[in-house]
Motif scaffolding. Structure first.
Motif, PDB file in Angstrom:
ATOM      1  N   PRO A   1       0.824  -1.220   0.000  1.00  0.00           N
ATOM      2  CA  PRO A   1       0.000   0.000   0.000  1.00  0.00           C
ATOM      3  C   PRO A   1       0.855   1.266   0.000  1.00  0.00           C
ATOM      4  CG  PRO A   1      -0.856  -1.583   1.585  1.00  0.00           C
ATOM      5  CD  PRO A   1       0.473  -2.125   1.117  1.00  0.00           C
ATOM      6  N   LEU A   2       0.444   2.230  -0.795  1.00  0.00           N
ATOM      7  CA  LEU A   2       1.175   3.489  -0.869  1.00  0.00           C
ATOM      8  C   LEU A   2       1.346   4.103   0.514  1.00  0.00           C
ATOM      9  CD1 LEU A   2       2.335   5.863  -2.613  1.00  0.00           C
ATOM     10  CD2 LEU A   2       0.009   6.805  -2.599  1.00  0.00           C
ATOM     11  N   GLU A   3       0.291   4.030   1.328  1.00  0.00           N
ATOM     12  CA  GLU A   3       0.323   4.666   2.652  1.00  0.00           C
ATOM     13  C   GLU A   3       1.394   4.047   3.546  1.00  0.00           C
ATOM     14  OE1 GLU A   3      -3.737   5.061   0.853  1.00  0.00           O
ATOM     15  OE2 GLU A   3      -2.302   3.426   1.166  1.00  0.00           O
ATOM     16  N   GLN A   4       1.569   2.734   3.463  1.00  0.00           N
ATOM     17  CA  GLN A   4       2.608   2.088   4.267  1.00  0.00           C
ATOM     18  C   GLN A   4       4.002   2.471   3.795  1.00  0.00           C
ATOM     19  OE1 GLN A   4       1.930  -2.127   4.456  1.00  0.00           O
ATOM     20  NE2 GLN A   4      -0.061  -1.938   5.468  1.00  0.00           N
ATOM     21  N   ILE A   5       4.155   2.750   2.517  1.00  0.00           N
ATOM     22  CA  ILE A   5       5.446   3.183   1.981  1.00  0.00           C
ATOM     23  C   ILE A   5       5.745   4.610   2.413  1.00  0.00           C
ATOM     24  CG2 ILE A   5       6.763   3.614  -0.121  1.00  0.00           C
ATOM     25  CD1 ILE A   5       4.970   1.451  -1.455  1.00  0.00           C
ATOM     26  N   LEU A   6       4.752   5.482   2.311  1.00  0.00           N
ATOM     27  CA  LEU A   6       4.930   6.882   2.710  1.00  0.00           C
ATOM     28  C   LEU A   6       5.073   7.028   4.218  1.00  0.00           C
ATOM     29  CD1 LEU A   6       2.213   8.570   0.448  1.00  0.00           C
ATOM     30  CD2 LEU A   6       4.688   8.534   0.054  1.00  0.00           C
ATOM     31  N   GLY A   7       4.406   6.115   4.967  1.00  0.00           N
ATOM     32  CA  GLY A   7       4.412   6.204   6.422  1.00  0.00           C
ATOM     33  C   GLY A   7       3.233   6.968   6.981  1.00  0.00           C
ATOM     34  N   TRP A   8       2.281   7.341   6.121  1.00  0.00           N
ATOM     35  CA  TRP A   8       1.100   8.069   6.588  1.00  0.00           C
ATOM     36  C   TRP A   8      -0.054   7.878   5.609  1.00  0.00           C
ATOM     37  CZ3 TRP A   8      -0.685  11.728   3.125  1.00  0.00           C
ATOM     38  CH2 TRP A   8       0.242  12.220   2.198  1.00  0.00           C
TER      39      TRP A   8
ATOM     40  N   ALA B   1      -9.622  12.453   7.011  1.00  0.00           N
ATOM     41  CA  ALA B   1     -10.328  13.646   7.474  1.00  0.00           C
ATOM     42  C   ALA B   1      -9.418  14.880   7.456  1.00  0.00           C
ATOM     43  CB  ALA B   1     -10.896  13.430   8.871  1.00  0.00           C
ATOM     44  N   GLY B   2      -8.577  14.968   6.438  1.00  0.00           N
ATOM     45  CA  GLY B   2      -7.713  16.131   6.284  1.00  0.00           C
ATOM     46  C   GLY B   2      -6.476  16.126   7.157  1.00  0.00           C
ATOM     47  N   ARG B   3      -6.209  15.013   7.816  1.00  0.00           N
ATOM     48  CA  ARG B   3      -5.028  14.910   8.688  1.00  0.00           C
ATOM     49  C   ARG B   3      -4.170  13.720   8.275  1.00  0.00           C
ATOM     50  NH1 ARG B   3      -5.828  18.111  13.285  1.00  0.00           N
ATOM     51  NH2 ARG B   3      -7.965  18.907  13.438  1.00  0.00           N
ATOM     52  N   ARG B   4      -2.896  13.790   8.611  1.00  0.00           N
ATOM     53  CA  ARG B   4      -1.997  12.675   8.337  1.00  0.00           C
ATOM     54  C   ARG B   4      -1.957  11.738   9.544  1.00  0.00           C
ATOM     55  NH1 ARG B   4       3.347  14.586   4.858  1.00  0.00           N
ATOM     56  NH2 ARG B   4       2.189  15.357   3.024  1.00  0.00           N
ATOM     57  N   ILE B   5      -2.275  10.478   9.278  1.00  0.00           N
ATOM     58  CA  ILE B   5      -2.265   9.443  10.302  1.00  0.00           C
ATOM     59  C   ILE B   5      -1.074   8.533  10.047  1.00  0.00           C
ATOM     60  CG2 ILE B   5      -3.548   7.525  11.329  1.00  0.00           C
ATOM     61  CD1 ILE B   5      -4.842  10.258  11.773  1.00  0.00           C
ATOM     62  N   VAL B   6      -0.229   8.335  11.051  1.00  0.00           N
ATOM     63  CA  VAL B   6       0.934   7.460  10.917  1.00  0.00           C
ATOM     64  C   VAL B   6       0.466   6.036  10.617  1.00  0.00           C
ATOM     65  CG1 VAL B   6       2.899   6.435  12.125  1.00  0.00           C
ATOM     66  CG2 VAL B   6       2.363   8.859  12.448  1.00  0.00           C
ATOM     67  N   VAL B   7       1.051   5.431   9.595  1.00  0.00           N
ATOM     68  CA  VAL B   7       0.719   4.062   9.198  1.00  0.00           C
ATOM     69  C   VAL B   7       2.020   3.283   9.065  1.00  0.00           C
ATOM     70  CG1 VAL B   7      -0.264   2.610   7.391  1.00  0.00           C
ATOM     71  CG2 VAL B   7      -1.400   4.742   8.007  1.00  0.00           C
ATOM     72  N   GLU B   8       2.164   2.214   9.824  1.00  0.00           N
ATOM     73  CA  GLU B   8       3.355   1.380   9.784  1.00  0.00           C
ATOM     74  C   GLU B   8       3.115   0.144   8.923  1.00  0.00           C
ATOM     75  OE1 GLU B   8       4.249   0.490  13.843  1.00  0.00           O
ATOM     76  OE2 GLU B   8       4.664   2.578  14.381  1.00  0.00           O
ATOM     77  N   PRO B   9       4.173  -0.483   8.404  1.00  0.00           N
ATOM     78  CA  PRO B   9       4.002  -1.704   7.606  1.00  0.00           C
ATOM     79  C   PRO B   9       3.213  -2.769   8.375  1.00  0.00           C
ATOM     80  CG  PRO B   9       6.241  -0.897   7.394  1.00  0.00           C
ATOM     81  CD  PRO B   9       5.590  -0.059   8.455  1.00  0.00           C
TER      82      PRO B   9
ATOM     83  N   PRO C   1      -6.289   3.266   7.144  1.00  0.00           N
ATOM     84  CA  PRO C   1      -7.608   3.903   7.261  1.00  0.00           C
ATOM     85  C   PRO C   1      -8.191   4.235   5.890  1.00  0.00           C
ATOM     86  CG  PRO C   1      -6.012   4.942   8.727  1.00  0.00           C
ATOM     87  CD  PRO C   1      -5.241   4.036   7.835  1.00  0.00           C
ATOM     88  N   ARG C   2      -9.469   3.909   5.702  1.00  0.00           N
ATOM     89  CA  ARG C   2     -10.163   4.213   4.465  1.00  0.00           C
ATOM     90  C   ARG C   2     -11.008   5.468   4.623  1.00  0.00           C
ATOM     91  NH1 ARG C   2      -7.324  -0.632   4.488  1.00  0.00           N
ATOM     92  NH2 ARG C   2      -8.026  -2.058   2.844  1.00  0.00           N
ATOM     93  N   ARG C   3     -11.296   6.090   3.484  1.00  0.00           N
ATOM     94  CA  ARG C   3     -12.106   7.304   3.546  1.00  0.00           C
ATOM     95  C   ARG C   3     -13.504   7.022   4.077  1.00  0.00           C
ATOM     96  NH1 ARG C   3     -14.657  11.223  -0.991  1.00  0.00           N
ATOM     97  NH2 ARG C   3     -15.099  12.965   0.411  1.00  0.00           N
TER      98      ARG C   3
END
Length: 291
Positions: free
Chosen positions: A70-77, A81-89, A94-96
């Protein structure tokens, strides 16, 4: 020679598009920016060594994305809801559509904002709120920002999710590891004004048909809802009554198809329940209130 940023984005976008990424151009822009930010944090960076480091970091990220991470796991966030949530591998991204859970939980807090009589005249009590099956605690994190002063709790069975949730809440709430309500202090029984939950609701047999981003890179604990997808929903319905305060609200994400069965389980457990649907974000929740 350093390749201009716009050219790097085009090169990356071609590779992502060939791998089947629908939003290849947007993803390329984010990956190029992340590579730059991750390896060249100083404003005066720009040596040939820095450029090589950028290229290595970008190549690594693109390779992960082409392989299906997932792109989010690569970026780390992840944006939520307009905020960056930390996402680890390995953690659930989180989905919209879960923003509907957030919106209904927030509305319940606003409706419950009246002063409470503590025995010595009206006083304002900090509402006690729980995000159940919290994953990265996206809902709890935004609630903490939008409703300061909450007595905020979050719980999940996945240790990676618990670690990630603690990073996101950053001291603004308490995160515990446990199966549903296990791990919460008994003193919290009957105190929660709002419980928000995105519990797993994918039927076990449907896991194999999920996109590889979810199937291969997110914990099965966050996806597998049992034979019909509603095992966790029935367990929540059976247990939530003893944790909600009188008049407290449960907001439980489900699918449009499963919503009637989720609602029925909560009504059978003695709660007043209604289905709320948002077609724009493809979100469905059941909002249940303790009698």
């Amino acid at each position: 020679m350093t390749i201009p940023e716009t050219d790097r984005e085009l090169i990356v976008a071609r590779r992502l598009r060939a791998a089947g990424c629908v939003f290849a151009e947007d993803e390329a822009r984010l990956l190029v920016a992340a590579a730059d930010a991750g390896t060249r944090p100083d404003a005066d960076a720009g040596t040939e060594a820095d450029a090589d480091a950028d290229a290595d970091a970008l190549e690594s990220m693109v390779a992960y994305r082409v392989a299906g991470r997932p792109l989010e796991q690569i970026l780390g966030w992840a944006e939520f809801a307009g905020r960056r949530i930390v996402v680890e591998p390995g953690v659930f991204v989180p989905r919209r559509r879960t923003e509907l859970v957030l919106g209904q939980a927030s509305a319940a807090l606003v409706d419950d904002a009246a002063p409470v009589d503590e025995g010595c005249g009206p006083a304002t009590r900090s509402p006690t709120v729980l995000e159940l099956c919290c994953g990265a605690a996206a809902v709890a994190t935004v609630l903490a920002a939008e409703h300061p002063g909450l007595d905020l709790w979050a719980t999940d069975l996945d240790p990676v999710a618990v670690h990630c949730a603690r990073r996101n809440l950053d001291g603004r709430g308490t995160v515990v590891r446990g199966d549903l309500f296990d791990g919460l202090p008994p003193s919290l029984r009957g105190r929660f004004r709002v419980i928000a939950a995105n519990a797993p609701y994918v039927p076990t047999g449907a896991i194999s048909s999920l996109p590889p981003e979810a199937r291969l890179h997110e914990s099965s604990l966050a996806l597998d809802g049992g034979a019909d997808g509603l095992d966790l929903h029935r367990r929540i319905a059976a247990e939530v009554g003893e944790w909600l305060a009188p008049g407290g609200t449960l907001v439980l994400e489900t699918s449009e198809r499963q919503a009637p069965d989720t609602q029925e389980a909560l009504v059978a457990a003695g709660l007043r329940a209604r289905v709320v649907r948002d077609d724009e974000i493809d979100g469905t929740v059941v909002v249940a209130v303790a009698r």
